[in-house]
Structures are given as structure tokens and as C-alpha cells.
Design an enzyme around this catalytic site. Structure first.
Site, PDB file in Angstrom:
ATOM      1  NE  ARG A  56      -1.774  -2.299   2.846  1.00 34.27           N
ATOM      2  CZ  ARG A  56      -1.928  -3.578   2.506  1.00 34.27           C
ATOM      3  NH1 ARG A  56      -2.948  -3.953   1.808  1.00 34.27           N
ATOM      4  NH2 ARG A  56      -1.059  -4.492   2.890  1.00 34.27           N
ATOM      5  CB  THR A  57       3.509   2.516   2.204  1.00 33.02           C
ATOM      6  OG1 THR A  57       2.780   2.139   3.371  1.00 33.02           O
ATOM      7  CG2 THR A  57       4.201   3.844   2.436  1.00 33.02           C
ATOM      8  CE  LYS A  86      26.977  -3.420  -7.144  1.00 35.73           C
ATOM      9  NZ  LYS A  86      27.130  -2.414  -8.203  1.00 35.73           N
ATOM     10  NE  ARG A 107       7.456   0.701   4.652  1.00 33.40           N
ATOM     11  CZ  ARG A 107       6.219   0.220   4.647  1.00 33.40           C
ATOM     12  NH1 ARG A 107       5.989  -1.033   4.292  1.00 33.40           N
ATOM     13  NH2 ARG A 107       5.198   0.982   4.985  1.00 33.40           N
ATOM     14  CG  HIS A 135       4.046   4.156   8.321  1.00 30.76           C
ATOM     15  ND1 HIS A 135       4.129   5.031   7.244  1.00 30.76           N
ATOM     16  CD2 HIS A 135       3.580   2.982   7.805  1.00 30.76           C
ATOM     17  CE1 HIS A 135       3.723   4.403   6.153  1.00 30.76           C
ATOM     18  NE2 HIS A 135       3.392   3.161   6.474  1.00 30.76           N
TER      19      HIS A 135
HETATM   20  C1  NCD Z   1       2.127  -1.085   8.009  1.00 34.15           C
HETATM   21  C2  NCD Z   1       3.619  -0.874   8.057  1.00 34.15           C
HETATM   22  O1  NCD Z   1       4.343  -1.190   7.121  1.00 34.15           O
HETATM   23  O2  NCD Z   1       4.033  -0.335   9.068  1.00 34.15           O
HETATM   24  N1  NCD Z   1       1.599  -1.215   6.739  1.00 34.15           N
HETATM   25  C3  NCD Z   1       1.345  -0.075   6.025  1.00 34.15           C
HETATM   26  O3  NCD Z   1       2.222   0.712   5.764  1.00 34.15           O
HETATM   27  N2  NCD Z   1       0.085   0.144   5.648  1.00 34.15           N
HETATM   28  C4  NCD Z   1       1.628  -2.052   8.977  1.00 34.15           C
HETATM   29  C5  NCD Z   1       2.259  -3.399   9.102  1.00 34.15           C
HETATM   30  O4  NCD Z   1       3.143  -3.785   8.333  1.00 34.15           O
HETATM   31  O5  NCD Z   1       1.837  -4.112  10.007  1.00 34.15           O
END
Ligand code: NCD
Length: 301
Positions: A56-57, A86, A107, A135
Site C-alpha cells: 500500500r505505502t 555491495k 522505508r 510511519h
Molecule cells: C504497516 C507498516 O508497514 O508499518 N503497513 C502499512 O504501511 N500500511 C503495517 C504493518 O506492516 O503491520
């Protein structure tokens, strides 16, 4: 966007960067962007640099950028396919990617990685999850969803349950929600309670906070039920079967309440409840696009 929002948000690293005014302004803007396609960000390039899995993100950031007419470059599996293999440092990678793109969405599995990366990034950087840290853009879309589903935040009772220790979405959500008049109930087993310093700073904001291991204590007058999966990347603790959101539990939830989740879900939400109108998690996931469209606009124009 109001100038104040643009100036304050050079990087988006933590939910604590937002005040109520900037949150409301951003989410008001998001509400105008459902279904919109335009060229406000034509000529701009966003790089998504993901060292941890995501559906999703990453895809909603990319969809948001494309809907505004911008371009996207992506290292979707950077821990396997980027020069990290590397031995390149995150700082070196970000320094270079920042010369290819106008904005970086990062991320990473390490808490604080986005702060570290932002310190050397030549372009705005967005924290799309740093280990069990934060997040912040998930929190923005979560708050947006509560506003949209329930008409407002003030006076609401949010029940968070499951993994409150390692779940970064919960950490950012309580921070952002504490800008409003919210009552929080934190439901978890002792191994997965919210870090005490986080609970203390939540209480310092004036928020009412209840910690319990019994979901029945708090569900009766709940407005938002927010179960989170156990972050199995970070712990071996098992999800408590008493917190599974199933039909039996939904019977005890008020008719006016909603069930949210950042997704992905595992055992904590039974698929048997998916057709219940109080289930908001798929609408919530869709809200990621207009919220990120507004955020990209505020950072890049
Ligand atoms: C979450 C995350 O990656 O922190 N997912 C998201 O970004 N919608 C939640 C999770 O992974 O549990």
C-alpha cells in the site's frame, strides 16, 4: 497549500512535526483530491527507496505522484537489488538518489534511518516506515479516515489493540491523534505494551489513556477499533486470541463505531467481518492516495 505547511515540511520524518493547523490544512486539501488527475507535479520525479516489503505505502505514493502528473523511479527491493548489497551506506545512496529525484520516499528496517538519511538528502525525504519507529504518512491517512467516517476527531474514543510495542503505525497515530481531544485505550498482552515513555508523553499532552489486557473493558463505548498484527519481523510473541476481531466481538462493538487497520492483516481480523458496514480498512487504504497527493503537492510546489 498555505505557506506555513510548505515551509514546515522540508522533510516528513515524524508525526510530531505536525500541529493541528497543518494537519487540518493538509487533510482539507486531500478531501478535494479524490478522483482528480492533473499536472500540478509535471516534470517532478519521486524516488521510492524501499528496504522493507510494502504494498500500500509504495503503490499509493506512486499512484499519487502519477495522478498529479509527476514521474516515479523505484528501488522496491533495495535491500536485495540496490548497491546496499555491495555495502553502500544509506547516506551515500540517498546523496546520489537525491540528484536523480526531487523527493525521496524511504522505508527502512532501522529506527531513525529516515533522520539519518534526511541529514544528507539534497531533496525532501519522507519516512515511509523506519523499523518499529514511525510511519507518519500512515497516521495522516488514519486521521483523515476517522474524520471522513465519523465527521471529526474531538471527543472520540480510540481503542488500539495487538502489537503496540513494535507497530510503527500505532506510534505515529497516537502522536498525531493527541492533537485532538481523544481518549485512548491501549489493549495488549504484557509483552506487547506500548513503550512506557510513549505512554507517558501521550499522558503529558493531556490525553486520557487506559492500559488494559481485557478488550471487553473498553469496547462498549469505542468509536474506532484499531487492531494491529504482531510485527513478526521484529518479535516472536503470538497474537492474543482474545483480541481477534470476529463476528462475536463485532456484536459488542457499537453500531456507530468503525474498524480500522493499516493492513496487512493476519489472524487479528477475521475475514468473516469484511462485509460489515463498520469495516473501514479498505476505504482507509484507498484514502492513502488523496492524502499523499496533498502531501506531495505541499512538498514540491
Ligand atoms: C504497516 C507498516 O508497514 O508499518 N503497513 C502499512 O504501511 N500500511 C503495517 C504493518 O506492516 O503491520
Amino acid at each position: 497549500m498555505p505557506a506555513v505547511v510548505m515551509q514546515r515540511l522540508a522533510h516528513v520524518l515524524t508525526a510530531s512535526q505536525f500541529d493541528r493547523e497543518s494537519t487540518d490544512a493538509l487533510l482539507d486539501r486531500a478531501s478535494q483530491l479524490h478522483g482528480i488527475r492533473d499536472d500540478v507535479l509535471a516534470g517532478k520525479i519521486m524516488a521510492t527507496l524501499f528496504y522493507e516489503p510494502s504494498t500500500r505505502t509504495r503503490l499509493s505514493f506512486e499512484a499519487a505522484m502519477l495522478r498529479r502528473g509527476g514521474g516515479v523511479i523505484s528501488a522496491e527491493d533495495a535491500s536485495q537489488t540496490s548497491s546496499a548489497v555491495k555495502g553502500e551506506t544509506l547516506e551515500d545512496t540517498v546523496r546520489v538518489v537525491g540528484t536523480y529525484a526531487d523527493l525521496i520516499v524511504l522505508r527502512h528496517p532501522t529506527v531513525g534511518a529516515s533522520q539519518q538519511a534526511a541529514a544528507v538528502s539534497p531533496v525532501p525525504l519522507i519516512n515511509a516506515g523506519d523499523g518499529s519507529g514511525e510511519h507518519p504518512t500512515q497516521a495522516l491517512l488514519d486521521i483523515y479516515t476517522i474524520r471522513r467516517e465519523l465527521g471529526g476527531l474531538d471527543g472520540r474514543h480510540i481503542v488500539l489493540c495487538g502489537d503496540l510495542r513494535f507497530s510503527r503505525t500505532v506510534h505515529s497515530l497516537v502522536t498525531l491523534a493527541s492533537l485532538f481531544d481523544i481518549r485512548f485505550s491501549l489493549v495488549s498482552t504484557p509483552e506487547l505494551t506500548m513503550p512506557p515513555e510513549m505512554v507517558a508523553s501521550l499522558r503529558d499532552t493531556g490525553a486520557k489513556v487506559t492500559e488494559t489486557a481485557d478488550i471487553n473493558d473498553v469496547i462498549r463505548d469505542c468509536d474506532v477499533l484499531y487492531p494491529t498484527r504482531v510485527q513478526t519481523e521484529r518479535t516472536d510473541v503470538k497474537y492474543d486470541a482474545n483480541f481477534v476481531v470476529n463476528k462475536a466481538l463485532m456484536q459488542r462493538l457499537p453500531d456507530s463505531a468503525i474498524v480500522m487497520s493499516p493492513l496487512p492483516r493476519r489472524e487479528e481480523i477475521d475475514t468473516e467481518i469484511d462485509d460489515d458496514p463498520r469495516v473501514a480498512y479498505f476505504r482507509q487504504a484507498a484514502n492513502g492516495v488523496p492524502v499523499r497527493m496533498a502531501l506531495l503537492e505541499s512538498l514540491l510546489t
